[in-house]
Design a protein around this motif. Structure first.
Motif, PDB file in Angstrom:
ATOM      1  N   LEU A   1       4.877  33.907 116.836  1.00  0.00           N
ATOM      2  CA  LEU A   1       6.805  33.772 116.701  1.00  0.00           C
ATOM      3  C   LEU A   1       6.685  32.108 116.486  1.00  0.00           C
ATOM      4  N   SER A   2       5.953  31.445 117.649  1.00  0.00           N
ATOM      5  CA  SER A   2       6.056  30.078 117.814  1.00  0.00           C
ATOM      6  C   SER A   2       5.281  29.664 116.262  1.00  0.00           C
ATOM      7  N   ILE A   3       5.080  30.109 115.762  1.00  0.00           N
ATOM      8  CA  ILE A   3       4.676  29.233 114.032  1.00  0.00           C
ATOM      9  C   ILE A   3       6.547  29.989 113.386  1.00  0.00           C
ATOM     10  N   ALA A   4       6.330  30.830 113.318  1.00  0.00           N
ATOM     11  CA  ALA A   4       6.647  30.982 112.262  1.00  0.00           C
ATOM     12  C   ALA A   4       8.917  30.211 112.608  1.00  0.00           C
ATOM     13  N   TYR A   5       9.193  30.057 113.722  1.00  0.00           N
ATOM     14  CA  TYR A   5       9.626  29.591 114.385  1.00  0.00           C
ATOM     15  C   TYR A   5       9.786  27.842 114.731  1.00  0.00           C
TER      16      TYR A   5
ATOM     17  N   GLY B   1      13.099  34.052 123.681  1.00  0.00           N
ATOM     18  CA  GLY B   1      13.289  32.587 123.331  1.00  0.00           C
ATOM     19  C   GLY B   1      13.095  31.753 121.808  1.00  0.00           C
ATOM     20  N   TYR B   2      10.960  32.256 121.352  1.00  0.00           N
ATOM     21  CA  TYR B   2      11.188  31.808 119.920  1.00  0.00           C
ATOM     22  C   TYR B   2      11.270  32.892 119.088  1.00  0.00           C
ATOM     23  N   TYR B   3      11.692  34.408 119.675  1.00  0.00           N
ATOM     24  CA  TYR B   3      11.784  35.614 118.612  1.00  0.00           C
ATOM     25  C   TYR B   3      13.304  35.117 117.763  1.00  0.00           C
ATOM     26  N   TYR B   4      14.478  35.201 119.344  1.00  0.00           N
ATOM     27  CA  TYR B   4      15.929  34.905 118.894  1.00  0.00           C
ATOM     28  C   TYR B   4      16.150  33.857 118.229  1.00  0.00           C
ATOM     29  N   GLY B   5      14.784  32.378 118.542  1.00  0.00           N
ATOM     30  CA  GLY B   5      15.227  31.272 118.262  1.00  0.00           C
ATOM     31  C   GLY B   5      15.132  31.516 116.632  1.00  0.00           C
ATOM     32  N   PHE B   6      14.255  32.589 116.118  1.00  0.00           N
ATOM     33  CA  PHE B   6      13.239  32.411 115.073  1.00  0.00           C
ATOM     34  C   PHE B   6      14.886  32.919 114.030  1.00  0.00           C
TER      35      PHE B   6
ATOM     36  N   GLY C   1      17.117  32.453 111.130  1.00  0.00           N
ATOM     37  CA  GLY C   1      17.230  32.834 109.548  1.00  0.00           C
ATOM     38  C   GLY C   1      15.828  33.590 108.959  1.00  0.00           C
ATOM     39  N   GLY C   2      15.423  32.987 109.870  1.00  0.00           N
ATOM     40  CA  GLY C   2      13.368  34.439 109.775  1.00  0.00           C
ATOM     41  C   GLY C   2      13.920  35.966 110.250  1.00  0.00           C
ATOM     42  N   LYS C   3      12.812  36.307 109.900  1.00  0.00           N
ATOM     43  CA  LYS C   3      13.134  37.972 109.760  1.00  0.00           C
ATOM     44  C   LYS C   3      12.075  38.457 109.621  1.00  0.00           C
ATOM     45  N   VAL C   4      12.125  39.314 110.808  1.00  0.00           N
ATOM     46  CA  VAL C   4      11.227  40.682 111.591  1.00  0.00           C
ATOM     47  C   VAL C   4      11.318  41.965 110.764  1.00  0.00           C
ATOM     48  N   LEU C   5       9.659  42.016 110.545  1.00  0.00           N
ATOM     49  CA  LEU C   5       9.539  43.165 110.906  1.00  0.00           C
ATOM     50  C   LEU C   5       8.721  44.116 112.096  1.00  0.00           C
ATOM     51  N   GLU C   6       9.362  44.508 112.507  1.00  0.00           N
ATOM     52  CA  GLU C   6       8.330  45.435 114.098  1.00  0.00           C
ATOM     53  C   GLU C   6       7.571  47.027 113.171  1.00  0.00           C
ATOM     54  N   TYR C   7       6.864  47.346 113.668  1.00  0.00           N
ATOM     55  CA  TYR C   7       6.407  49.190 113.313  1.00  0.00           C
ATOM     56  C   TYR C   7       5.597  48.290 111.689  1.00  0.00           C
ATOM     57  N   THR C   8       5.573  47.325 111.339  1.00  0.00           N
ATOM     58  CA  THR C   8       5.037  47.338 110.038  1.00  0.00           C
ATOM     59  C   THR C   8       4.075  46.712 109.999  1.00  0.00           C
ATOM     60  N   PRO C   9       2.765  47.688 110.250  1.00  0.00           N
ATOM     61  CA  PRO C   9       1.324  46.171 109.628  1.00  0.00           C
ATOM     62  C   PRO C   9       1.060  46.296 108.409  1.00  0.00           C
TER      63      PRO C   9
END
Length: 385
Positions: free
Chosen positions: A15-19, A156-161, A165-173
């Protein structure tokens, strides 16, 4: 949709990298893939402390800059991690160990403006009266180190990302990294193929497996670590305390900002257990050693326990970047050997700079995966827990 960057791993490092990628360049498209839920790995299975005191100069330099970023994270993300600079306290049992700390303090820590304080037994008894000092000759106190609430840093990094405009897909290995003609072009998931020009593997204890799919053998070993947590009580343990006696099995004890007393020992040694199991034998040994060090702990009730992994590299230092022999567009950020949470802010900064410009920041160069074949190791022995 084809992404500019796919980050495999939704923990604090990924998340830090993505942010930071989007912080530096909002025109990029960035996707984070997480096989469970955000922060489900070591980002929430850790002792929630950070430090700048390491034996190697490279790690001290990296940790000092990561700490500076950690202290600003509240104003940057809007999430307050409740940082408390309670310090780390190493309890010394021999003159040889004491001299090693004195030399490192003179040679490295003082040069980076993070000198430690050397305490005699009377000073330890005065400052930390709950400690049983039998068997110790001195203490080493690093006041620049601290504790925090790990969830608020991660999210903080998650919501900042996501706000950028970033996208997160959970339960997606990511089950497979796809490449052709010497370059990656995406990842395979149970939901189908997701295309991307660059793949960053920051998957903690699954990084070795993911990289093995493209015939890259990262020299990593996953070691299970168990941690016990008590009911919350009034805050009385200011630092994270490390018992350096040889029969203490690496015992450390701390207290969270919420008042929970927590700790662990390096016992038993279990490798490649990714089911996050716990053992009664660990608690039996831990409780005996913890009560020996802080006798009043015998009155506490243990409320829960968890286990997680230290992803151990051969030199106990993290691995960042890529090897030119790998498929083009493939990168890693892993192998922190227990230091991932505290190193994550600066990892995100240097990795994002590298990914966007192609130029390797100076502080990142020692951590390239090529150091193992060129035998330029960063020998770090201050691994706690």
């Amino acid at each position: 949709m084809k992404y500019d960057y796919i980050i495999v791993g939704g923990g604090i490092v990924g998340l830090s990298i993505a942010y930071h990628i989007l912080k530096f360049d909002r025109s990029k498209s960035v996707l984070v893939l997480e096989k469970r839920y955000v922060g489900s790995g070591a980002s929430t299975r850790n002792g929630s402390h950070f430090r700048v005191h390491f034996w190697s100069e490279e790690n001290v330099r990296f940790a000092v800059k990561s700490r500076e970023m950690m202290l600003r994270i509240s104003s940057e993300t809007g999430w307050n991690p409740i940082i408390m600079l309670g310090g780390y306290l190493w309890l010394i049992c021999s003159e040889d160990i004491l001299r090693a700390y004195e030399e490192t303090n003179r040679r490295i820590w003082s040069r980076y403006n993070v000198p430690v304080k050397f305490l005699d037994i009377s000073e330890i008894n005065k400052l930390f009266p709950y400690i049983n000092t039998d068997g110790f000759i001195a203490g080493v106190y690093g006041p620049q180190d601290g504790k925090l609430h790990h969830d608020f840093v991660t999210f903080g990094y998650y919501y900042g990302f996501r706000k950028l405009g970033g996208k997160v897909l959970e339960y997606t290995p990511a089950t497979k990294v796809l490449f052709k003609d010497g370059s990656v072009y995406g990842v395979e998931t149970p939901k189908g193929v997701i295309e991307g020009d660059n793949i960053v593997v920051a998957a903690g204890d699954h990084s070795k497996y993911i990289m093995s799919i493209v015939d890259v053998d990262l020299p990593l070993v996953n070691e299970r670590k168990e941690l016990w947590v008590s009911e919350p009580v009034s805050l009385f343990i200011k630092p994270l305390i490390v018992d350096l006696r040889s029969d203490s099995m690496g015992l450390y004890i701390a207290q969270s900002p919420r008042g929970e007393v927590m700790g662990s020992i390096d016992y038993p040694k279990v490798q490649e257990d990714l089911e996050y199991n716990v053992s009664l034998e660990h608690f039996r040994m831990f409780s005996r050693l913890a009560i020996r060090l802080i006798p009043t702990l015998k009155y506490l009730r243990i409320m829960r326990t968890w286990s997680g992994s230290y992803v151990m590299s051969p030199d106990h230092s993290h691995i960042l970047g890529r090897d030119d022999e790998w498929p083009e567009g493939l990168y890693v950020a892993t192998g922190y050997s227990g230091h991932g949470f505290m190193m994550a802010p600066y990892t995100g900064y240097v990795m994002a700079k590298y990914l966007l410009t192609g130029e390797i920041p100076e502080d990142m160069k020692p951590y390239l995966p090529t150091r193992f074949k060129y035998k330029k190791l960063i020998k770090e022995t201050m691994v706690i827990g």
